[in-house]
Design a protein around this motif. Structure first.
Motif, PDB file in Angstrom:
ATOM      1  N   GLN A 144      31.119  12.334  -1.101  1.00 14.53           N
ATOM      2  CA  GLN A 144      29.661  12.022  -1.454  1.00 14.53           C
ATOM      3  C   GLN A 144      29.138  12.975  -2.283  1.00 14.53           C
ATOM      4  OE1 GLN A 144      27.141  11.313   1.869  1.00 14.53           O
ATOM      5  NE2 GLN A 144      25.318  11.101   0.682  1.00 14.53           N
ATOM      6  N   ARG A 145      28.571  12.491  -3.193  1.00 16.37           N
ATOM      7  CA  ARG A 145      27.706  13.693  -4.329  1.00 16.37           C
ATOM      8  C   ARG A 145      26.145  13.342  -4.241  1.00 16.37           C
ATOM      9  NH1 ARG A 145      31.275  16.493  -7.255  1.00 16.37           N
ATOM     10  NH2 ARG A 145      32.924  16.752  -5.904  1.00 16.37           N
ATOM     11  N   ALA A 146      25.710  13.053  -5.234  1.00 19.27           N
ATOM     12  CA  ALA A 146      24.208  12.852  -5.327  1.00 19.27           C
ATOM     13  C   ALA A 146      23.624  12.001  -4.429  1.00 19.27           C
ATOM     14  CB  ALA A 146      23.831  12.578  -6.820  1.00 19.27           C
ATOM     15  N   LYS A 147      22.626  12.392  -3.659  1.00 21.09           N
ATOM     16  CA  LYS A 147      21.882  11.318  -2.983  1.00 21.09           C
ATOM     17  C   LYS A 147      20.905  10.543  -3.557  1.00 21.09           C
ATOM     18  CE  LYS A 147      22.423  14.643   0.882  1.00 21.09           C
ATOM     19  NZ  LYS A 147      21.782  15.473   1.976  1.00 21.09           N
ATOM     20  N   VAL A 148      20.240   9.856  -3.126  1.00 28.95           N
ATOM     21  CA  VAL A 148      19.009   8.713  -3.860  1.00 28.95           C
ATOM     22  C   VAL A 148      18.051   9.669  -4.252  1.00 28.95           C
ATOM     23  CG1 VAL A 148      17.538   6.898  -3.584  1.00 28.95           C
ATOM     24  CG2 VAL A 148      19.928   6.941  -2.155  1.00 28.95           C
ATOM     25  N   SER A 149      17.619  10.648  -3.667  1.00 33.14           N
ATOM     26  CA  SER A 149      16.497  11.485  -4.275  1.00 33.14           C
ATOM     27  C   SER A 149      17.082  12.407  -5.433  1.00 33.14           C
ATOM     28  CB  SER A 149      15.934  12.362  -3.116  1.00 33.14           C
ATOM     29  OG  SER A 149      17.168  13.434  -2.754  1.00 33.14           O
ATOM     30  N   GLN A 150      18.110  12.339  -5.678  1.00 32.78           N
ATOM     31  CA  GLN A 150      18.755  13.361  -6.838  1.00 32.78           C
ATOM     32  C   GLN A 150      19.053  12.539  -8.156  1.00 32.78           C
ATOM     33  OE1 GLN A 150      21.825  15.222  -4.215  1.00 32.78           O
ATOM     34  NE2 GLN A 150      20.779  17.073  -4.313  1.00 32.78           N
ATOM     35  N   LEU A 151      19.048  11.174  -7.898  1.00 28.95           N
ATOM     36  CA  LEU A 151      19.596  10.261  -9.163  1.00 28.95           C
ATOM     37  C   LEU A 151      18.776  10.443 -10.193  1.00 28.95           C
ATOM     38  CD1 LEU A 151      20.844   6.917  -7.270  1.00 28.95           C
ATOM     39  CD2 LEU A 151      22.040   8.874  -7.919  1.00 28.95           C
ATOM     40  N   SER A 152      17.535  10.756 -10.132  1.00 29.58           N
ATOM     41  CA  SER A 152      16.469  11.149 -11.171  1.00 29.58           C
ATOM     42  C   SER A 152      17.111  12.288 -11.799  1.00 29.58           C
ATOM     43  CB  SER A 152      15.297  11.444 -10.758  1.00 29.58           C
ATOM     44  OG  SER A 152      15.149  12.481  -9.945  1.00 29.58           O
ATOM     45  N   LYS A 153      17.772  13.093 -11.427  1.00 32.58           N
ATOM     46  CA  LYS A 153      18.328  14.378 -11.924  1.00 32.58           C
ATOM     47  C   LYS A 153      19.597  14.008 -12.721  1.00 32.58           C
ATOM     48  CE  LYS A 153      19.656  19.021 -11.096  1.00 32.58           C
ATOM     49  NZ  LYS A 153      19.808  20.127 -10.187  1.00 32.58           N
ATOM     50  N   PHE A 154      20.595  13.420 -11.855  1.00 34.91           N
ATOM     51  CA  PHE A 154      21.865  13.409 -12.541  1.00 34.91           C
ATOM     52  C   PHE A 154      21.856  11.875 -13.344  1.00 34.91           C
ATOM     53  CE2 PHE A 154      22.640  15.449  -8.445  1.00 34.91           C
ATOM     54  CZ  PHE A 154      23.025  16.798  -9.065  1.00 34.91           C
ATOM     55  N   GLY A 155      20.900  11.044 -13.100  1.00 29.76           N
ATOM     56  CA  GLY A 155      20.850   9.763 -14.054  1.00 29.76           C
ATOM     57  C   GLY A 155      21.677   8.686 -13.336  1.00 29.76           C
ATOM     58  N   ARG A 156      22.674   8.906 -12.629  1.00 28.87           N
ATOM     59  CA  ARG A 156      23.619   7.833 -11.979  1.00 28.87           C
ATOM     60  C   ARG A 156      24.263   8.434 -10.826  1.00 28.87           C
ATOM     61  NH1 ARG A 156      28.229   5.501 -15.633  1.00 28.87           N
ATOM     62  NH2 ARG A 156      29.157   5.601 -13.573  1.00 28.87           N
ATOM     63  N   PRO A 157      24.696   7.758 -10.010  1.00 26.41           N
ATOM     64  CA  PRO A 157      25.545   8.165  -8.852  1.00 26.41           C
ATOM     65  C   PRO A 157      26.891   8.704  -9.183  1.00 26.41           C
ATOM     66  CG  PRO A 157      25.400   5.773  -8.689  1.00 26.41           C
ATOM     67  CD  PRO A 157      24.608   6.126  -9.818  1.00 26.41           C
ATOM     68  N   ALA A 158      27.442   9.548  -8.557  1.00 23.66           N
ATOM     69  CA  ALA A 158      28.684   9.927  -9.213  1.00 23.66           C
ATOM     70  C   ALA A 158      29.965   9.126  -8.755  1.00 23.66           C
ATOM     71  CB  ALA A 158      29.035  11.112  -8.230  1.00 23.66           C
ATOM     72  N   LYS A 159      30.935   9.036  -9.737  1.00 28.03           N
ATOM     73  CA  LYS A 159      31.782   8.027  -9.608  1.00 28.03           C
ATOM     74  C   LYS A 159      33.046   9.065  -9.450  1.00 28.03           C
ATOM     75  CE  LYS A 159      34.044   4.006 -11.607  1.00 28.03           C
ATOM     76  NZ  LYS A 159      33.830   3.054 -10.553  1.00 28.03           N
ATOM     77  N   MET A 160      33.630   8.789  -8.148  1.00 30.68           N
ATOM     78  CA  MET A 160      34.827   9.620  -7.877  1.00 30.68           C
ATOM     79  C   MET A 160      36.065   8.739  -8.249  1.00 30.68           C
ATOM     80  SD  MET A 160      33.305  12.325  -6.853  1.00 30.68           S
ATOM     81  CE  MET A 160      31.890  12.710  -5.976  1.00 30.68           C
ATOM     82  N   ARG A 161      36.853   9.629  -9.058  1.00 25.62           N
ATOM     83  CA  ARG A 161      37.999   8.611  -9.678  1.00 25.62           C
ATOM     84  C   ARG A 161      39.295   9.322  -9.123  1.00 25.62           C
ATOM     85  NH1 ARG A 161      34.219   9.602 -14.238  1.00 25.62           N
ATOM     86  NH2 ARG A 161      33.456   7.620 -14.842  1.00 25.62           N
ATOM     87  N   SER A 162      40.461   8.650  -9.151  1.00 31.79           N
ATOM     88  CA  SER A 162      41.649   8.956  -8.554  1.00 31.79           C
ATOM     89  C   SER A 162      42.309   9.959  -9.641  1.00 31.79           C
ATOM     90  CB  SER A 162      42.569   7.892  -8.092  1.00 31.79           C
ATOM     91  OG  SER A 162      42.822   7.022  -9.306  1.00 31.79           O
ATOM     92  N   SER A 163      43.330  10.615  -9.061  1.00 30.17           N
ATOM     93  CA  SER A 163      44.107  11.372 -10.062  1.00 30.17           C
ATOM     94  C   SER A 163      44.914  10.621 -11.073  1.00 30.17           C
ATOM     95  CB  SER A 163      45.207  12.154  -8.942  1.00 30.17           C
ATOM     96  OG  SER A 163      46.079  12.707 -10.076  1.00 30.17           O
ATOM     97  N   SER A 164      45.343   9.387 -10.609  1.00 28.67           N
ATOM     98  CA  SER A 164      45.873   8.532 -11.594  1.00 28.67           C
ATOM     99  C   SER A 164      44.947   8.006 -12.542  1.00 28.67           C
ATOM    100  CB  SER A 164      46.639   7.404 -10.955  1.00 28.67           C
ATOM    101  OG  SER A 164      45.707   6.573  -9.936  1.00 28.67           O
ATOM    102  N   TRP A 165      43.703   7.707 -12.043  1.00 28.57           N
ATOM    103  CA  TRP A 165      42.764   7.206 -13.142  1.00 28.57           C
ATOM    104  C   TRP A 165      42.567   8.495 -14.481  1.00 28.57           C
ATOM    105  CZ3 TRP A 165      38.487   8.854 -15.705  1.00 28.57           C
ATOM    106  CH2 TRP A 165      37.628   7.819 -16.357  1.00 28.57           C
ATOM    107  N   TRP A 166      42.511   9.688 -13.800  1.00 31.22           N
ATOM    108  CA  TRP A 166      42.329  10.861 -14.946  1.00 31.22           C
ATOM    109  C   TRP A 166      43.623  10.988 -15.583  1.00 31.22           C
ATOM    110  CZ3 TRP A 166      37.711  12.845 -16.130  1.00 31.22           C
ATOM    111  CH2 TRP A 166      36.741  12.866 -15.310  1.00 31.22           C
TER     112      TRP A 166
END
Length: 260
Positions: free
Chosen positions: A197-219
């Motif tokens: 888990q990364r940015a909470k709802v209250s922090q989305l205004s700062k980061f712009g969007r929720p974090a998307k955790m990608r797998s090693s194979s995706w990267w």
């Protein structure tokens, strides 16, 4: 005569009352060494608890910046391993990501490398130390979706953490080439694992969007499709060094080659 007797009775009663009081005081004097020992032990116990909370809680303090996990803290923990891998070639480092002031301050204090930083989000709540680094130009506040304000190969290595997880592939295609462009000997990417888990709802205004955790194979597929070359030799050295130094990363770590 009666008054005298009453007076003497009161005095006698007062005198008789001193015996219990003196007994209590005498009892306290006997127990005071034991009482002191108990206080000393209690104080030592509280100091140990405080110390554990201070140092053991350091990671939790940093991780609250991003939510439940932070790859920025991981950069600080992994740096001795990175220095072991890249050796003297890692001489001037650019860190890109939230809390860049913290990373840069630690690297400068340790004195093993020269360090600069890019903070991709606004720093209105930054402390004096961070604001001083920004005023000196050591740390810059810049939107990393646009070209970085540095010449090609300005730094031996670029380290990025807690930033790419918030970008869509569209902006990754713009940002990663810039990170590689300003590096001379490699780019090190710290990315979260799926499920973290990364940015909470209250922090989305700062980061712009929720974090998307990608797998090693995706990267790895993304690197291949966008013609970024992974540094397999550095990756292998990192695994070996991490094992020797008993370091177990809590984030995915990727090593990319710089442009030739």
């Amino acid at each position: 005569m009666t008054r005298r007797q009453a007076s003497s009775t009161r005095r006698g009663g007062g005198g008789g009352g001193t015996f219990p009081l003196s007994g209590v005081l005498h009892s306290k004097s006997k127990s005071s060494p034991l009482f002191s020992i108990i206080l000393v032990l209690l104080g030592a116990f509280l100091l140990i608890v405080y110390a554990c909370g201070l140092f053991g809680g350091r990671k939790n303090f940093v991780s609250r910046v991003e939510g439940d996990s932070s790859c920025t803290f991981e950069v600080q923990s992994a740096f001795p391993v990175l220095k072991n891998v890249y050796g003297d070639n890692m001489k001037n480092v650019l860190h890109v990501g939230p809390e860049s002031c913290s990373v840069v301050s630690i690297l400068l204090r340790e004195g093993e490398v020269e360090a600069w930083g890019v903070e991709p989000y606004d720093i209105e709540d930054a402390d004096r130390n961070c604001k001083a680094l920004v005023q000196k130009g050591i740390v810059r506040v810049a939107d990393i979706k646009f070209p970085l304000p540095y010449r090609a190969k300005s730094f031996s290595h670029v380290i990025i953490s807690d930033a790419l997880d918030y970008m869509s592939p569209k902006y990754l295609n713009k940002t990663l080439p810039e990170l590689v462009r300003v590096s001379a000997d490699g780019v090190v990417i710290f990315a979260g694992y799926p499920g973290q888990q990364r940015a909470k709802v209250s922090q989305l205004s700062k980061f712009g969007r929720p974090a998307k955790m990608r797998s090693s194979s995706w990267w790895k597929q993304f690197f291949s499709e966008t013609n970024f070359e992974e540094n397999e030799a550095a990756d292998k050295k990192f695994e070996q060094a991490a094992s020797k130094m008993s370091y177990s990363p809590n984030c995915q770590i990727f090593h990319l080659n710089s442009y030739k």
